[in-house]
Design an enzyme around this catalytic site. Structure first.
Site, PDB file in Angstrom:
ATOM      1  N   ARG A 120       1.367  -1.209   6.727  1.00 28.07           N
ATOM      2  CA  ARG A 120       1.964  -2.070   5.700  1.00 28.07           C
ATOM      3  C   ARG A 120       3.374  -1.592   5.407  1.00 28.07           C
ATOM      4  O   ARG A 120       3.724  -0.463   5.684  1.00 28.07           O
ATOM      5  CB  ARG A 120       1.122  -2.039   4.428  1.00 28.07           C
ATOM      6  CG  ARG A 120      -0.249  -2.709   4.614  1.00 28.07           C
ATOM      7  CD  ARG A 120      -1.065  -2.679   3.342  1.00 28.07           C
ATOM      8  NE  ARG A 120      -0.424  -3.456   2.296  1.00 28.07           N
ATOM      9  CZ  ARG A 120      -0.187  -3.006   1.065  1.00 28.07           C
ATOM     10  NH1 ARG A 120      -0.521  -1.783   0.728  1.00 28.07           N
ATOM     11  NH2 ARG A 120       0.383  -3.778   0.184  1.00 28.07           N
ATOM     12  N   LYS A 185      -6.586   9.108   2.154  1.00 28.60           N
ATOM     13  CA  LYS A 185      -6.734   7.787   2.776  1.00 28.60           C
ATOM     14  C   LYS A 185      -7.505   7.874   4.100  1.00 28.60           C
ATOM     15  O   LYS A 185      -7.153   8.645   4.974  1.00 28.60           O
ATOM     16  CB  LYS A 185      -5.333   7.202   3.003  1.00 28.60           C
ATOM     17  CG  LYS A 185      -5.307   5.844   3.643  1.00 28.60           C
ATOM     18  CD  LYS A 185      -3.955   5.171   3.439  1.00 28.60           C
ATOM     19  CE  LYS A 185      -3.803   3.970   4.354  1.00 28.60           C
ATOM     20  NZ  LYS A 185      -2.629   3.148   4.047  1.00 28.60           N
ATOM     21  N   ARG A 318       1.330   3.725  -7.536  1.00 27.21           N
ATOM     22  CA  ARG A 318       0.820   5.064  -7.247  1.00 27.21           C
ATOM     23  C   ARG A 318       0.474   5.764  -8.555  1.00 27.21           C
ATOM     24  O   ARG A 318       0.968   5.384  -9.628  1.00 27.21           O
ATOM     25  CB  ARG A 318       1.825   5.867  -6.449  1.00 27.21           C
ATOM     26  CG  ARG A 318       3.123   6.086  -7.176  1.00 27.21           C
ATOM     27  CD  ARG A 318       4.139   6.697  -6.209  1.00 27.21           C
ATOM     28  NE  ARG A 318       5.435   6.654  -6.817  1.00 27.21           N
ATOM     29  CZ  ARG A 318       6.188   7.715  -7.035  1.00 27.21           C
ATOM     30  NH1 ARG A 318       5.775   8.917  -6.703  1.00 27.21           N
ATOM     31  NH2 ARG A 318       7.360   7.598  -7.587  1.00 27.21           N
TER      32      ARG A 318
END
Ligand code: BTN
Length: 321
Positions: A120, A185, A318
């Site tokens: 992304r 992640k 974030r």
């Protein structure tokens, strides 16, 4: 991988003589020796046992189209057109090429490695050979771009469902659709749109990247994890993960096309890793506490002046340091 056939023969973990391997593959013993060396150079652990032959010393997780299809129900097999590659630039790009030629079913492209994997926000997606899952699907929707609101989150829920079915205890989602584990992640989803080809018909390319066996990565700018790291007790098979994801995505997309986003709000929300955390947008202009998604999938931040909804793709969020 040039030595794939050899590795397949060795994948039972037994010792195989050079002679037997050469006969099975219809090549000379020298060619077997060269293939074994090449595989070792690629990081595959093969022991050469004097006077006896070759033995694979670590489990290897090869992609196998037949195995992926075998784990799917027959009706599902008929719905998809599955292509498995050793290497492509990007599985998303390959789906675009397939769709341009016309394809009879849902195109699904999986590659062992990608040379230009994309993430992304124009980032590169590290795509080493043999380690992870790189899977893209071409999805067709009717009703124009407006019907796609929330789709990105729906895909996150589908991947989380698939992983939980395979034994991952709790899969977190980071808005809009990063797949998370406590260590970082685990994977990401890149949703790319094709223009309306006919009135109201929209094609979406959903590209899913999942870290499976990867144990080191350079140039990754955030904490990351892998399935092997998160659940070392499971013998992870990329074929099995792929089947499970294909199944879950097709189920989720069909429900989404029928009833919209409503049924996905709660399953997304219960996995929200931002909930209750102090957040800020990357530019720093929105700051507040994460309080889940609204009915269309926008993220809501409770700021000093009230709830601010944030649209996917507009800003990225974030946790504040
Ligand atoms: C992200 O940035 O979090 C999304 C990453 C998406 C990576 C996958 S790997 C398969 C597909 N092909 C690509 O080039 N990108 C997606």
């Amino acid at each position: 991988m040039k030595s794939k056939a050899l590795i397949e023969l060795l994948s039972d973990g037994q010792v195989h003589s050079g002679e037997a391997l050469a006969e099975k593959l219809g090549v000379s013993r020298t060619a077997i020796w060269k293939q074994a060396r090449r595989a070792m150079d690629d990081g595959v652990e093969i022991a050469t046992i004097r006077g006896r032959g070759y033995q694979l010393m670590s489990r290897i997780d090869l992609l196998d189209r037949g195995m992926i299809l075998d784990s799917l129900a027959s009706a599902r097999k008929e719905q998809i057109v599955l292509k498995v590659f050793d290497e492509v630039d990007s599985t998303n790009a390959e789906v675009v090429r397939l769709m341009a030629h016309g394809v009879n079913g849902v195109p699904v492209v999986i590659a062992d490695g990608q040379t230009s994997g994309r993430g992304r926000r124009g980032r590169v997606w590290q795509s080493p050979r043999g380690e992870n899952l790189y899977l893209s699907m071409g999805l067709t929707f009717h009703g124009g771009f407006a019907v796609l609101d929330g789709l990105s989150l729906v895909l996150g829920v589908a991947v989380a469902n698939a992983l939980e079915r395979l034994g991952v205890p709790e899969v977190g989602l980071k808005w809009p659709n990063d797949i998370f584990q406590p260590d970082g992640k685990l994977g990401g989803i890149l949703v790319e749109l094709q223009g309306e080809l006919e009135e109201g018909v929209v094609q979406v390319i959903a590209g899913i990247g999942l870290n499976v066996h990867m144990s080191q990565a350079d140039h990754v700018d955030q904490p990351w994890s892998s399935l092997v790291g998160a659940c070392p007790g499971i013998a992870w098979s990329r074929n099995q993960i792929a089947s499970s994801i294909i199944d879950a995505v097709i189920d989720a997309v069909s429900l989404f096309s029928d009833v919209g986003f409503a049924d996905f709000r709660e399953p997304w929300q219960r996995r929200d890793i931002f909930m209750g955390k102090l957040l800020q947008s990357r530019g720093g202009d929105v700051q507040g506490v994460g309080c889940g998604i609204d009915e269309t999938g926008n993220y809501q931040i409770r700021t000093q002046t009230g709830i601010v909804p944030v649209r996917a793709g507009e800003i990225s969020l974030r946790v504040m340091p």
